[in-house]
Structure formats: structure tokens, C-alpha cells
Design an enzyme around this catalytic site. Structure first.
Site, PDB file in Angstrom:
ATOM      1  N   ASP A 148     -36.924 -16.696  18.931  1.00  0.00           N
ATOM      2  CA  ASP A 148     -38.298 -16.341  19.292  1.00  0.00           C
ATOM      3  C   ASP A 148     -39.074 -17.528  19.863  1.00  0.00           C
ATOM      4  OD1 ASP A 148     -40.781 -14.969  19.362  1.00  0.00           O
ATOM      5  OD2 ASP A 148     -40.345 -13.959  17.469  1.00  0.00           O
ATOM      6  N   SER A 160     -46.689  -9.897  18.416  1.00  0.00           N
ATOM      7  CA  SER A 160     -47.255 -10.988  19.204  1.00  0.00           C
ATOM      8  C   SER A 160     -48.776 -10.970  19.079  1.00  0.00           C
ATOM      9  CB  SER A 160     -46.765 -10.878  20.649  1.00  0.00           C
ATOM     10  OG  SER A 160     -47.037 -12.053  21.360  1.00  0.00           O
ATOM     11  N   HIS A 192     -38.496 -12.895  21.326  1.00  0.00           N
ATOM     12  CA  HIS A 192     -39.856 -12.404  21.106  1.00  0.00           C
ATOM     13  C   HIS A 192     -39.945 -10.886  21.213  1.00  0.00           C
ATOM     14  CE1 HIS A 192     -43.999 -13.271  20.476  1.00  0.00           C
ATOM     15  NE2 HIS A 192     -44.414 -12.770  21.637  1.00  0.00           N
TER      16      HIS A 192
END
Length: 321
Positions: A266, A122, A293
Site C-alpha cells: 500500500d 483512503s 492501495h
């Protein structure tokens, strides 16, 4: 030489591998928290957490996989995060300064091109890409996990693909708060967490979320997170500093072995993450078909099998051969 290396270092043993590293910044010197697990002279992974402003705690499940594979790894809370110093100066929350911080951490830990794998998920993936674009001569391998190379494209995917899949009454209420910029309203976060996070951040009912994830959310530094990302994972809002970040045109400059990890559910477009692996000079892609995610939890076996295979194949010279 290896025998000496594998002898426990007295200081490491005393503190269980924890090391507070001094970081020089334009606003003075601060300390960041790191913790080493394992010993391996050729495979050392530095973990860059997401957020920004989250913590290393989202990776505690790595303890269930890396030690038995003899992979050495480092937990690390970036400046501003819970276990590190948390200065109250918003000017510190800039991408380029974080890149220089990672470089100082690398030097302090003695990582180099013969052993240094950088893993970023991320926001950590943004930081990893940006680090590689400046300092890839120090890298043995790069892992970009659950992150695309363009924030505007992340926002577009959220707005045009994911948002329309939501219950439209819920979406209408969320947009009402966003239009009013009432991001701190508890109802706004309640709606997003229960309708978006459980579909695209971690695909489990909230009451089943793993304890380390809950702990990391409890420890998030909102000043860092909101300044750089905005109020939530539902795209980037307001004047967040990462809003226009885009390195799509520079990916071809990355020549070190690179693994990109994406997940079907995601917050990011898995096709874009696969595309990154074809843009870098020496890339491969891992899809977590049941993941979102935080696929290290909701598609764990696929995630770790692919990640470990990558690290070992780079180490033994068989990657992409």
C-alpha cells in the site's frame, strides 16, 4: 414486517435503486447521487469513495461479492463528484462539511445502529473515522480500508520508505518537478503513474487496469482532489487542506466494532493500519498480502472474504467473541 421490507419499493424499482439526496450546506442546497443494491434489514453498507473527488465506480467489483451474500449496499458519489452536483466553491471542500453530508445521507437512506455499516477507503477512511468520532451512536460497524490515522505519518512513510525503493533517476526527476511546484506538467504525472501507482496504488500494468478504475480516474474532480489532497497520491503536497490531519490520539474514542484493512504494498504503512485496530475499543485487522492501495482489485479474494466475514460476524454477534 420483514415481508413488507423485502417487497420492491416502487420508486426504487423504477430507478433501479438510484436516489438523488438533497444536501444542505453553508453555500446552499445541492444533490448527491446514491444507488441501493439489495435488500437486507440488518446489513446495509454505505460506501465512501476515495479521492477526494473520485467516484463510487472504484467499488463496482462489490457487485461480484455482496449480492450473493445477501448484503445490502449503497453506492454514493460525494458532493463535487461526477454523478452528484459539482458546485464551483472551494470553501465546500472541508472535512467537517463532508461529515455533515454523510450524516444527511444516512438519515435520507434510513440507516441506523441496527443495520448501518460505514465503509471508507483512503480519503473515505478519513471521512469514516471522522464521522465515527462524531456520530458513532448511529453505527453498527465501521470499516477503515487502506488509510492511516495521520497524514503526516502517511507523508513520512512515502518519503522515507517508499520513495527510496523507486528507481533513483526517476525519483530525482519527480522531485525536480515538485521542487518547482510544476505539478500540472504531464511528465510529472506520467512518471508517478508508471513508477509509483503500478507498485503501490494498483499492482497491475496500466494497460490492464480494470475499466471501472479508469472510468473513475477519468471522472475525478481535480478541484476537490487538489484542494484537499494535492496533485497526486505521491504524498500530500503544497497547502492541501488535509495536510495536518491526525486523529491518532482519538482512536480510543471509537467503540463500535471496527475492521481495518491494510495491504503489504500500500501507499500507507500496513503496520500503522494494524495498530489502528488495537487502538479502537473493538477492532480487528485484515492484511491483504498481495494487495496495494486498491486491494479490492489486486488482492480481491482475501479482501472480500475478510470484509464479508466481518460484516456477518457483527450481524450475528460473534465478532471478537
Amino acid at each position: 414486517m420483514q415481508e413488507n421490507y423485502l417487497k420492491p419499493q416502487e420508486k426504487d424499482q423504477f430507478l433501479g435503486g438510484i436516489k438523488m439526496i438533497p444536501i444542505t450546506t453553508p453555500k446552499g442546497e445541492f444533490k448527491v447521487w446514491t444507488k441501493r443494491v439489495g435488500n437486507n434489514p440488518t446489513m446495509k453498507v454505505l460506501l465512501l469513495h476515495g479521492g477526494p473527488g473520485m467516484t463510487h465506480e472504484i467499488y463496482e467489483c462489490f457487485d461480484g461479492y455482496f449480492p450473493q451474500e445477501n448484503i445490502e449496499y449503497y453506492y454514493y458519489d460525494q458532493l463535487g463528484s461526477y454523478y452528484s452536483d459539482q458546485p464551483k466553491d472551494l470553501s465546500l471542500w472541508e472535512l467537517d462539511r463532508f461529515v455533515e453530508e454523510v450524516e444527511q445521507v444516512r438519515i435520507a437512506l434510513g440507516l441506523n445502529k441496527d443495520n448501518f455499516y460505514l465503509y471508507g477507503q483512503s480519503w473515505g477512511g478519513i471521512l469514516g473515522m471522522q464521522y465515527a468520532l462524531k456520530y458513532q451512536e448511529h453505527l453498527k460497524g465501521l470499516i477503515i480500508s487502506n488509510m492511516v490515522a495521520s497524514i503526516p505519518e502517511y507523508q513520512e512513510y512515502s518519503d522515507t520508505v517508499l520513495a527510496p525503493k523507486m528507481n533513483q533517476e526517476v525519483l530525482k526527476e519527480i522531485l525536480k518537478y515538485e521542487d518547482a511546484e510544476d505539478y500540472s506538467n504531464p511528465r510529472y504525472m506520467e512518471l508517478i503513474v508508471n513508477n509509483y501507482y503500478t507498485e503501490h496504488v494498483l499492482r497491475m500494468p496500466i494497460e490492464e487496469w480494470p475499466e471501472p478504475i479508469n472510468r473513475s480516474f477519468k471522472h475525478v474532480n481535480p478541484e476537490v482532489y487538489v484542494t484537499m489532497q494535492g496533485p497526486s497520491e505521491f504524498g500530500i503536497k503544497g497547502d492541501a487542506r488535509l495536510k495536518n490531519w491526525d486523529v491518532k490520539d482519538r482512536l480510543k474514542e471509537i467503540t463500535v466494532p471496527t475492521l481495518t484493512i491494510g495491504a503489504t504494498h500500500d501507499t500507507m504503512d500496513p503496520k500503522h493500519m494494524e495498530w489502528i485496530s488495537t487502538e479502537v475499543k473493538n477492532g480487528d485487522f485484515l492484511l491483504c498480502p498481495n494487495g496495494s492501495h486498491l486491494s479490492q482489485f489486486d488482492d480481491q479474494k482475501v479482501f472480500f472474504n475478510g470484509l464479508i466475514d466481518f460484516i456477518k460476524s457483527v450481524d450475528d454477534g460473534t465478532f471478537n467473541k
